[in-house]
Design an enzyme around this catalytic site. Structure first.
Site, PDB file in Angstrom:
ATOM      1  N   GLU A 177      79.729  37.841 154.183  1.00 58.85           N
ATOM      2  CA  GLU A 177      80.249  39.136 154.629  1.00 58.85           C
ATOM      3  C   GLU A 177      79.156  39.880 155.385  1.00 58.85           C
ATOM      4  O   GLU A 177      78.069  40.099 154.862  1.00 58.85           O
ATOM      5  CB  GLU A 177      80.724  39.959 153.432  1.00 58.85           C
TER       6      GLU A 177
ATOM      7  N   LYS B 155      94.471  56.573 151.770  1.00 60.87           N
ATOM      8  CA  LYS B 155      95.338  57.052 150.692  1.00 60.87           C
ATOM      9  C   LYS B 155      94.667  58.183 149.912  1.00 60.87           C
ATOM     10  O   LYS B 155      95.338  59.073 149.375  1.00 60.87           O
ATOM     11  CB  LYS B 155      95.699  55.909 149.753  1.00 60.87           C
TER      12      LYS B 155
ATOM     13  N   LYS C 277      80.413  45.082 154.174  1.00 65.36           N
ATOM     14  CA  LYS C 277      80.488  45.331 152.735  1.00 65.36           C
ATOM     15  C   LYS C 277      81.662  44.580 152.136  1.00 65.36           C
ATOM     16  O   LYS C 277      82.733  44.497 152.742  1.00 65.36           O
ATOM     17  CB  LYS C 277      80.651  46.831 152.452  1.00 65.36           C
TER      18      LYS C 277
ATOM     19  N   CYS D  86      90.189  47.179 154.149  1.00 70.34           N
ATOM     20  CA  CYS D  86      91.079  47.864 153.205  1.00 70.34           C
ATOM     21  C   CYS D  86      90.313  48.870 152.347  1.00 70.34           C
ATOM     22  O   CYS D  86      90.717  50.019 152.218  1.00 70.34           O
ATOM     23  CB  CYS D  86      91.786  46.845 152.315  1.00 70.34           C
TER      24      CYS D  86
ATOM     25  N   HIS E 168     116.620  57.718 132.202  1.00 68.26           N
ATOM     26  CA  HIS E 168     117.003  59.041 132.712  1.00 68.26           C
ATOM     27  C   HIS E 168     116.181  60.113 131.988  1.00 68.26           C
ATOM     28  O   HIS E 168     116.074  60.084 130.756  1.00 68.26           O
ATOM     29  CB  HIS E 168     118.485  59.297 132.467  1.00 68.26           C
TER      30      HIS E 168
END
Length: 473
Positions: A34, A51, A37, A42, A452
């Site tokens: 890699e 998010k 990182k 993502c 419910h």
């Protein structure tokens, strides 16, 4: 000195590190290469940080209307530095977790740029990996039995429209903003564009979306996409469809402007920033593919259903092979590739089982065929819909927009697709995914007793609605 491995994975994003963990579980000596990182796009510049921002925007939106819930407030403001600080804290915590998982699995991690070598003194076949180390030390030479390419993707732009990081941004630069702009032009009304339009609008930014297609989210069910477009417009997001952006008209200064052809006329759009959101390109250059027989199709690596390339000992997964460029897809592809090279018998991934989520306000989640796709494939269909405005829990939340839509085959009664727009639907879609995997019918979904009050009652009611049996609408 060369080091031998059972499998070397180029890329430590979601697909790559999950593949590495699965390989370790199967007793394979494994390495990950890699250059940035672990966690990849993502974790560091995509799913997770965006998010986190969306959550802060949601909290701000909710607090602004707190008096509707009987909660009085004196002042509501945004400390964007703290918003960004929270985002970075989440990313760093998860990054530490990924590092721990690989260490726990005794997986070697090489920090640098990996390239595939052709036949050499090390091996008569392509696949030896030369790693240009980030620390400037001598290249590491890795001798794997198998290679998995998981190099991911990067934001693309329009020809002639350069990302400069100041006036013209991709989603990666947008995530690093130190202050919020007063206004922004988003080019592209796909998933990423709509999420950014939603969160920036919730933060009080004036948003204009320029979309080339007749409506936003062109890969979603048309009814869902048009519902989202209507909701965003009601909130105040300016959405211009069938807009052909002209990169050569870009002007920068105190503000930025760009022109687009709309209905045969030239229109000018002005904002503080431009965010380009027109898809992603595969990272397939400078990784040594030219030293192999690996084929590309439209810029993506070509594979079979087990993710083998034309070099059968070299696999490829995730964004670099195209298809649905989603982290959970890359992870599953990585698991399948590893199990296949380990001579297991993995089940191929059925695209109709893959869930798709959009984390805007309201959220969208779907699995299987859209109504348009089902009809195009020749199915005779029946459709059930149920609105969230008839669900008690949605009223409690104060989020009643949207609906659940279930499409079934009239001949076999099997569920063909499930599409939702509304509150927290990304947390509900897994029920529909399981229904697809099991070839469930609407009756079977409705037979599950949905608690419910809960938002999931909308799924059961939509299943009943397929046969005209909905109880509460």
């Amino acid at each position: 000195m060369a080091e031998e491995y059972d499998v070397v994975i180029l890329g430590g994003g979601t697909g790559g590190y999950v593949a590495a963990i699965r390989a370790s579980q199967l007793g394979l000596k494994t390495a990950v290469v890699e250059k940035r990182k672990l966690g990849g796009t993502c974790l560091h510049s995509g799913c997770i940080p965006s998010k986190a921002l969306l959550r802060s925007a949601e909290v701000y939106r909710t607090v602004k209307k707190s008096e509707e819930y009987g909660i009085l407030k004196d002042h509501v403001g945004i400390d964007f530095a703290r918003v960004q600080q929270r985002k970075e804290g989440i990313v760093n915590k998860l990054y530490s977790g990924v590092q721990h998982l690989l260490k726990q699995g005794k997986i070697s991690v090489y920090e640098g740029m990996g390239r595939i070598l052709g036949p050499s003194i090390f091996s008569p076949m392509p696949g030896t990996i030369s790693v240009e180390m980030n620390d400037g030390s001598d290249n590491a030479i890795l001798l794997p039995q198998h290679v998995i390419i998981a190099t991911g993707s990067r934001p693309k732009t329009l020809p002639g429209l350069s990302i400069d990081g100041q006036y013209v941004l991709s989603s990666e630069e947008a995530l690093q903003l130190e202050t919020l702009p007063q206004s922004i032009i988003i080019i592209g009304g796909g998933v990423i564009g709509v999420e950014w339009a939603s969160l920036l609008h919730d933060f009080g930014v004036q948003v204009t979306v320029l979309e080339y297609a007749p409506y936003i989210l062109p890969h979603e069910d048309e009814e869902v996409a048009k519902e989202m477009m209507s909701i965003l417009r009601k909130k105040g997001v300016r959405i211009v469809t069938e807009a052909k952006v002209l990169p050569e008209t870009l002007k920068t200064g105190e503000v930025v402007s760009i022109k687009a052809e709309v209905n045969g006329e030239l229109q000018e759009y002005i904002g503080d920033k431009i965010l380009v959101s027109v898809g992603r390109d595969a990272n397939v250059t400078d990784i040594g593919l030219e030293n192999t027989e690996i084929a590309l199709e439209q810029g993506y690596i070509s594979t079979n259903s087990m993710y083998q390339t034309k070099e059968s000992h070299i696999y490829a997964i995730g964004d670099c092979i195209g298809g649905l460029q989603l982290a959970h897809v890359a992870a599953r592809e990585g698991i399948i590739a590893v199990e296949h090279l380990a001579r297991q018998q993995p089940t191929p991934l059925d695209p109709s089982w893959i869930t798709r989520c959009i984390y805007a306000s309201p959220e969208i989640a779907s699995v299987g065929y859209t109504e348009q796709e089902a009809l195009k494939k020749g199915f005779t269909i029946k459709v059930g819909k149920f609105p969230f405005k008839a669900i008690g829990k949605a009223l409690v939340y104060g989020e009643t927009e949207g609906f659940v839509k279930i499409i079934a085959d009239e001949q076999t009664n099997d569920v063909l697709g499930v599409h939702m727009i509304g509150p927290h639907v990304t947390d509900m879609i897994s029920e529909a995914s399981l229904a697809k995997v099991l070839d469930a019918t609407p009756w079977e979904i409705a037979s599950a007793v949905h608690p419910h009050p809960s938002l999931s009652e909308a799924i059961g009611e939509a299943a009943l609605a397929v046969d005209g049996l909905a109880l509460h609408f």
